[in-house]
Design an enzyme around this catalytic site. Structure first.
Site, PDB file in Angstrom:
ATOM      1  N   PRO A 181     -16.340  -4.647   3.625  1.00 41.90           N
ATOM      2  CG  PRO A 181     -16.322  -4.046   5.888  1.00 41.90           C
ATOM      3  CD  PRO A 181     -15.411  -4.267   4.713  1.00 41.90           C
ATOM      4  CG  LEU A 182     -18.859  -0.247   4.971  1.00 46.30           C
ATOM      5  CD1 LEU A 182     -18.353   1.084   5.503  1.00 46.30           C
ATOM      6  CD2 LEU A 182     -20.306  -0.481   5.390  1.00 46.30           C
ATOM      7  CG  PHE A 213     -22.808   0.707  -4.000  1.00 50.38           C
ATOM      8  CD1 PHE A 213     -23.001   1.597  -5.034  1.00 50.38           C
ATOM      9  CD2 PHE A 213     -23.860  -0.127  -3.639  1.00 50.38           C
ATOM     10  CE1 PHE A 213     -24.226   1.654  -5.699  1.00 50.38           C
ATOM     11  CE2 PHE A 213     -25.075  -0.074  -4.290  1.00 50.38           C
ATOM     12  CZ  PHE A 213     -25.257   0.826  -5.327  1.00 50.38           C
ATOM     13  CE1 TYR A 246      -3.103  -2.948   0.229  1.00 49.06           C
ATOM     14  CE2 TYR A 246      -3.436  -2.500   2.565  1.00 49.06           C
ATOM     15  CZ  TYR A 246      -3.712  -3.253   1.441  1.00 49.06           C
ATOM     16  OH  TYR A 246      -4.593  -4.302   1.536  1.00 49.06           O
TER      17      TYR A 246
END
Length: 353
Positions: free
Chosen positions: A240-241, A245, A79
């Site tokens: 998880p989201l 969206f 990252y």
């Protein structure tokens, strides 16, 4: 969502006062203790809107997560590359006892590509480099980001196990093979990951598996989550989201910056975002039943939390506001009616396959 009294809480020998704390969960056979909701740190430096990445704001966000007891900080050496670990190191040098540090190894970032490297020598060097960037002497969970097709996964895992025995790592985890990876006709999404898990489990215990799991991507429920549950393996629910969206804050056709992974994701075309609005509408209806301050994002995270006591959602965020909202999902108790309504939501349209 009921309020929880502020209390003195002990984390890793350090006492902090004056903060509400999310519930604790344990993952893996060694009972690693973490907050029920974690923090995915990738958006702070990688893969999302570059113009909105601000170091000082990200630092405040990590501190806020730790204040709330959202102790699992999930990062990776790729990252940035490297800059995300460096950022976390600035927090960990002050608050290491508050945090559960999860980072990853196995992927190298080039100018236009990402390649796997699972050679044992590289794994050892990468771990030492991550420890320096994170400013810590031990990584709580070291995850294999991707298996190297040129190296038997047992060799890579064996090198990672040596790091545990050397005291540089506490536990090992495996990230699921991505949705775009090649699969045999008729094979389920996580069949390849389960095969890898069966192989590495013979070398050294798997403490956690990380894979996408959300209301609009429930595939892990079919085989991967049951595999983990049957063996006492923790499950870190990535995205998880739904890459934002399911928060209900994105508008169909809004567009994304070129570096943003959603600019190339088939579920984030204007057409598919419009087609999938009934999912968000369903989350809004359920949130409204629990009070005006409850959000669709909290409903989506609460659903993930109901999938098992070994499941810890790791929503990505780079703002204090969203971290606070996400942590609040641990107090939201969904009813049978809520869960039935969520089960009846239409499946998401648009995928990698």
């Amino acid at each position: 969502m009921s309020g929880r009294p502020t209390a003195e809480v002990r984390l890793g020998g350090l006492t902090r006062e004056g903060h509400e704390q999310v519930e604790r969960r344990t993952i893996g056979a060694t009972a690693l203790s973490v907050g029920a909701v974690g923090l995915g740190c990738m958006p702070m430096n990688w893969a999302y809107s570059a113009s909105r990445q601000r170091g000082d704001e990200s630092l405040r966000t990590v501190h806020r997560a730790l204040d709330l007891g959202a102790s699992l900080l999930d990062t990776a050496d790729m990252y940035g590359p490297f800059t995300n670990e460096l950022l976390l190191g600035r927090v960990l040098r002050e608050r290491r006892a508050d945090a559960f540090v999860s980072t990853k190894v196995g992927l190298l970032v080039g100018d236009q590509h990402v390649v796997a490297n699972g050679r044992p020598g590289y794994v050892r060097r990468a771990c030492d480099a991550s420890l320096r960037r994170l400013q810590t002497d031990v990584i709580d969970l070291y995850q294999l980001h991707r298996a190297d097709p040129e190296v038997p996964v047992e060799e890579t895992w064996g090198a990672m196990a040596e790091l545990v025995r050397a005291g540089k790592v506490r536990a090992l985890g495996l990230c699921a093979v991505g949705a775009r990876s090649s699969r045999r006709p008729g094979a389920r999404l996580h069949d390849q990951t389960v095969r890898q898990l069966e192989r590495v489990q013979q070398v050294f215990p798997v403490s956690a598996v990380q894979a996408e799991l959300s209301v609009w991507s429930p595939e892990a429920l079919r085989s991967l989550l049951p595999w983990c549950e049957a063996r006492g393996v923790g499950f870190l629910a990535a995205m998880p989201l739904g890459n934002g969206f399911l928060t209900g804050t994105l508008t169909p056709g809004q567009g994304f910056e070129p570096q943003d992974l959603r600019a190339r994701h088939p579920r984030f075309t204007a057409e598919m975002m419009a087609a999938n609005q009934p999912i968000v509408a369903g989350l809004r209806r359920i949130a409204a039943r629990h009070g005006e301050r409850v959000t669709p994002a909290q409903v989506a995270l609460a659903w993930v939390l109901t999938r098992g006591r070994h499941v810890v959602p790791v929503p990505g965020s780079k703002r204090e506001r969203w971290v606070t909202e996400n942590a609040g999902a641990a107090e939201l108790e969904l009813t049978g009616e809520d869960l039935a309504e969520m089960a009846a939501l239409p499946p998401a349209r648009g995928s990698w396959d």
